[in-house]
Write an enzyme that holds these catalytic residues in place. Structure first.
Site, PDB file in Angstrom:
ATOM      1  N   PHE A  11      17.355  62.458 124.144  1.00 52.97           N
ATOM      2  CA  PHE A  11      17.856  61.483 125.109  1.00 52.97           C
ATOM      3  C   PHE A  11      17.810  62.061 126.514  1.00 52.97           C
ATOM      4  O   PHE A  11      18.755  62.038 127.271  1.00 52.97           O
ATOM      5  CB  PHE A  11      19.270  61.031 124.711  1.00 52.97           C
ATOM      6  CG  PHE A  11      19.578  59.613 125.122  1.00 52.97           C
ATOM      7  CD1 PHE A  11      18.691  58.575 124.830  1.00 52.97           C
ATOM      8  CD2 PHE A  11      20.749  59.313 125.789  1.00 52.97           C
ATOM      9  CE1 PHE A  11      18.975  57.262 125.209  1.00 52.97           C
ATOM     10  CE2 PHE A  11      21.042  58.000 126.176  1.00 52.97           C
ATOM     11  CZ  PHE A  11      20.154  56.974 125.874  1.00 52.97           C
ATOM     12  N   THR A  85      12.047  64.695 121.627  1.00 51.61           N
ATOM     13  CA  THR A  85      12.730  65.938 122.024  1.00 51.61           C
ATOM     14  C   THR A  85      11.746  66.816 122.796  1.00 51.61           C
ATOM     15  O   THR A  85      10.541  66.568 122.771  1.00 51.61           O
ATOM     16  CB  THR A  85      13.266  66.687 120.786  1.00 51.61           C
ATOM     17  OG1 THR A  85      12.152  67.078 119.976  1.00 51.61           O
ATOM     18  CG2 THR A  85      14.222  65.836 119.964  1.00 51.61           C
ATOM     19  N   LYS A 114       4.128  67.050 121.943  1.00 56.64           N
ATOM     20  CA  LYS A 114       2.805  67.638 121.731  1.00 56.64           C
ATOM     21  C   LYS A 114       2.800  68.701 120.647  1.00 56.64           C
ATOM     22  O   LYS A 114       1.813  68.874 119.932  1.00 56.64           O
ATOM     23  CB  LYS A 114       2.307  68.276 123.023  1.00 56.64           C
ATOM     24  CG  LYS A 114       2.052  67.327 124.140  1.00 56.64           C
ATOM     25  CD  LYS A 114       1.509  68.121 125.317  1.00 56.64           C
ATOM     26  CE  LYS A 114       1.773  67.496 126.645  1.00 56.64           C
ATOM     27  NZ  LYS A 114       3.157  67.186 126.969  1.00 56.64           N
ATOM     28  N   GLU A 138       0.586  58.254 120.882  1.00 49.26           N
ATOM     29  CA  GLU A 138      -0.101  57.937 122.144  1.00 49.26           C
ATOM     30  C   GLU A 138       0.470  58.709 123.338  1.00 49.26           C
ATOM     31  O   GLU A 138      -0.253  59.157 124.227  1.00 49.26           O
ATOM     32  CB  GLU A 138       0.005  56.426 122.417  1.00 49.26           C
ATOM     33  CG  GLU A 138      -0.692  55.951 123.665  1.00 49.26           C
ATOM     34  CD  GLU A 138      -2.196  56.142 123.583  1.00 49.26           C
ATOM     35  OE1 GLU A 138      -2.851  55.450 122.807  1.00 49.26           O
ATOM     36  OE2 GLU A 138      -2.708  57.024 124.304  1.00 49.26           O
ATOM     37  N   VAL A 141      -0.592  62.521 124.980  1.00 39.45           N
ATOM     38  CA  VAL A 141      -1.700  62.850 125.878  1.00 39.45           C
ATOM     39  C   VAL A 141      -1.736  61.876 127.056  1.00 39.45           C
ATOM     40  O   VAL A 141      -1.850  60.667 126.865  1.00 39.45           O
ATOM     41  CB  VAL A 141      -3.058  62.810 125.137  1.00 39.45           C
ATOM     42  CG1 VAL A 141      -4.195  63.161 126.085  1.00 39.45           C
ATOM     43  CG2 VAL A 141      -3.052  63.759 123.954  1.00 39.45           C
ATOM     44  N   GLY A 143       0.378  60.612 129.291  1.00 37.07           N
ATOM     45  CA  GLY A 143       1.433  59.646 129.595  1.00 37.07           C
ATOM     46  C   GLY A 143       1.048  58.202 129.431  1.00 37.07           C
ATOM     47  O   GLY A 143       0.810  57.723 128.323  1.00 37.07           O
ATOM     48  N   GLY A 196       9.783  68.001 142.031  1.00 39.05           N
ATOM     49  CA  GLY A 196      10.054  67.846 140.604  1.00 39.05           C
ATOM     50  C   GLY A 196       8.807  67.669 139.760  1.00 39.05           C
ATOM     51  O   GLY A 196       8.885  67.308 138.594  1.00 39.05           O
ATOM     52  N   LYS A 214      -3.428  69.248 125.040  1.00 43.58           N
ATOM     53  CA  LYS A 214      -3.874  67.850 124.987  1.00 43.58           C
ATOM     54  C   LYS A 214      -5.292  67.756 124.423  1.00 43.58           C
ATOM     55  O   LYS A 214      -5.605  66.829 123.665  1.00 43.58           O
ATOM     56  CB  LYS A 214      -3.789  67.225 126.370  1.00 43.58           C
ATOM     57  CG  LYS A 214      -2.333  67.039 126.819  1.00 43.58           C
ATOM     58  CD  LYS A 214      -2.243  66.631 128.276  1.00 43.58           C
ATOM     59  CE  LYS A 214      -0.790  66.533 128.714  1.00 43.58           C
ATOM     60  NZ  LYS A 214      -0.645  66.522 130.178  1.00 43.58           N
TER      61      LYS A 214
END
Lengths: 331, 180
Positions: A11, A85, A114, A138, A141, A143, A196, A214
């Site tokens: 979360f 997570t 990943k 999906e 890799v 976003g 960030g 990826k």
């Protein structure tokens, strides 16, 4: 299937983004359980997402400390386990165990993680098949870019010869700033951190490891290879100099970190490469861009946001709706 | 390969064709013809400058044919290298003996270092350089790159290569397609 019931493990930014979208949009999805690293909450009739988000904001906990992810996996009512997570690239844990536990319970799994997919895709897929459920990934890799769906379904029937492009937004941001604003590597990295875009320990990104993982995922899931991170020849951007970019610019070119799968030679590599400034893969800032070279469709390039809370959630929701449409009623 | 020639032909009708015909007969591709008549010249001849692409093994035959047609060759400049690839090197290029790096590549015989531009950074900072490799074949460039990668590994240099065929510049009109 009327409404798809999902349990969310994790979360943080992605998990919260996903919960907000599900609460806001009428997608036919309800959340029956949520766990963060310290607590969990279950309501088989559907959680009040706004309330959980508020609790998380106030206390840092989404629920009760006695409710663990294991308990959710084993006891909650859900059709799909959404595993979001943090990634552990070395072991895939604890996500790997969560996914296995859900699959062995005959539950569909959607993950953005990943680690497990890069490390154990074959055995996880086998487990999913044996338990007659779907495993979707999906969001692992690039976003928001539906690269896996495009390669597995959109370009079905094509022979994929090569997949190459910009797979890491942090490196792309740094190289864009070095190229466009003549920043030094250190300045650009500092800026990426302040905004960030880079972690306080950016090793994983700048050494090319994130991009390499990826590639491993695409190679194993889309091309059916059996690759590991060790099979990828990796050069990062940590030794990049502004002089080098200056030399490229003199010729109307620039430098980007390019990941490349050569499907015919079965080789995977990540390295900074020289590209013409107007090349389709020279995208700005944190964007990702991937070209698939195919026998029938020719070159197909997808460009989009490679990270971010809603962007990653977009990929997860597309997997969830795919399961809803294609696996309805089986559980 | 590409060559440029300066020819001398007699200043009378049909002479220029005499000079150009053997080139096309031998499958050469004419890039440019500069044909200037000097009004002050009293020699009865005129100079023609021609740039063309022709297969290396046909060059001698071309010279013969031109001689037979009474065309005298004043000068031939040969540009052997048709394929170029530029790479960027980053590292301690000077301390690791740049001239040795260049010599090792030239010694492969398959390609040579055509140009080198280096930017001198602050002391102890790595140096960046652009290196243009030239060869008359893609194979030659590939071999030189293998050598360069070996050297880079040994001297701890970073090579930044162009994406796929982007760095190859074909100076020739030959139908070479890079299908990688």
């Amino acid at each position: 299937m009327d409404r798809l019931k999902i349990a969310i493990l994790g979360f943080g930014s992605v998990g919260k983004g996903l919960a907000k979208i599900i609460a806001d949009k009428n997608l036919g999805i309800i959340i029956t359980a949520i766990a963060d690293s310290k607590s969990g909450i279950i309501d088989n009739k559907g959680l009040n997402v706004a309330k959980v988000l508020l609790a998380k904001k106030k206390t840092g906990l989404c629920g009760d400390t006695s409710i663990t992810p294991q308990k959710i996996i084993e006891t909650a009512e859900y059709d799909v386990l959404v595993e979001v997570t943090p990634t552990n690239a070395a072991t895939g844990q604890p996500a790997l165990d969560y996914i296995k536990a859900a699959l062995s319970r005959g539950k569909n799994v959607v993950t953005s993680n990943k680690g497990p997919i890069a490390l154990e895709f074959k055995s996880l897929q086998k487990m999913a098949d044996e338990n007659n459920c779907l495993l979707k990934y999906e969001a692992t890799v690039c976003g928001a870019i539906p690269i896996i769906h495009a390669l597995q379904h959109g370009l079905a029937g094509n022979k994929i010869k090569k997949i190459y492009g910009v797979f890491n937004g942090t490196c792309n941001y740094i190289l864009t700033r070095m190229s466009d604003e003549k920043l030094t590597y250190k300045q650009a990295l500092l800026e990426a951190r302040e905004l960030g875009y880079a972690e306080s320990d950016p090793t994983y990104d700048i050494k090319g490891i994130d991009a390499a993982i990826k590639l491993v995922i695409l190679a194993n899931t889309v091309l059916g290879f059996d690759k590991t991170l060790d099979d990828v020849e990796i050069t990062g951007i940590d030794n990049m100099s502004s002089d080098a970019i200056g030399l490229a610019l003199e010729d109307g070119k620039t430098i980007r970190l390019i990941g490349e799968i050569d499907a015919e030679r079965e080789t995977l590599s990540v390295a900074p490469r020289i590209l013409p400034k107007n090349h389709i893969l020279v995208v700005k800032d944190t964007l990702n861009a991937v070209t698939a070279r195919t026998d029938l469709a020719g070159d197909v390039t997808l460009i989009g946001k490679g990270a971010g809370s809603f962007e990653t959630a977009s990929a997860i929701i597309s997997d969830l709706l795919y399961i809803k449409e294609n696996h309805g009623g089986r559980n | 390969m590409q060559i440029s020639m300066k020819l001398e032909v007699t200043d009378s009708p049909g002479q220029l064709v005499k000079a150009l015909k053997p080139i096309s007969d031998l499958g050469g591709n004419i890039r440019s013809v500069i044909h200037e008549r000097d009004p002050l010249s009293t020699s009865g001849t005129l100079d023609v400058e021609i740039t063309l692409d022709i297969q290396r093994q046909k060059l001698e035959q071309l010279k013969e044919e031109l001689k037979k047609s009474d065309v005298s060759i004043v000068r031939i400049d040969e540009e052997r290298y048709l394929i170029r690839k530029s790479v960027i090197l980053i590292g301690h290029l000077i301390h690791t003996d740049m001239s040795d790096t260049v010599e090792q590549i030239d010694a492969t015989g398959s390609a040579e270092v055509g140009e080198l531009s280096m930017i001198m950074p602050a002391i102890n900072e790595p140096t960046s350089a652009k290196m243009i490799l030239k060869s008359d074949s893609i194979q030659g460039i590939t071999e030189a790159m293998i050598k360069l990668r070996e050297i880079a590994k040994e001297k701890n240099l970073l090579i930044v290569e162009p994406l796929e065929g982007e760095g190859f510049n074909f100076d020739s009109g030959d139908n070479i397609t890079w299908t990688d």
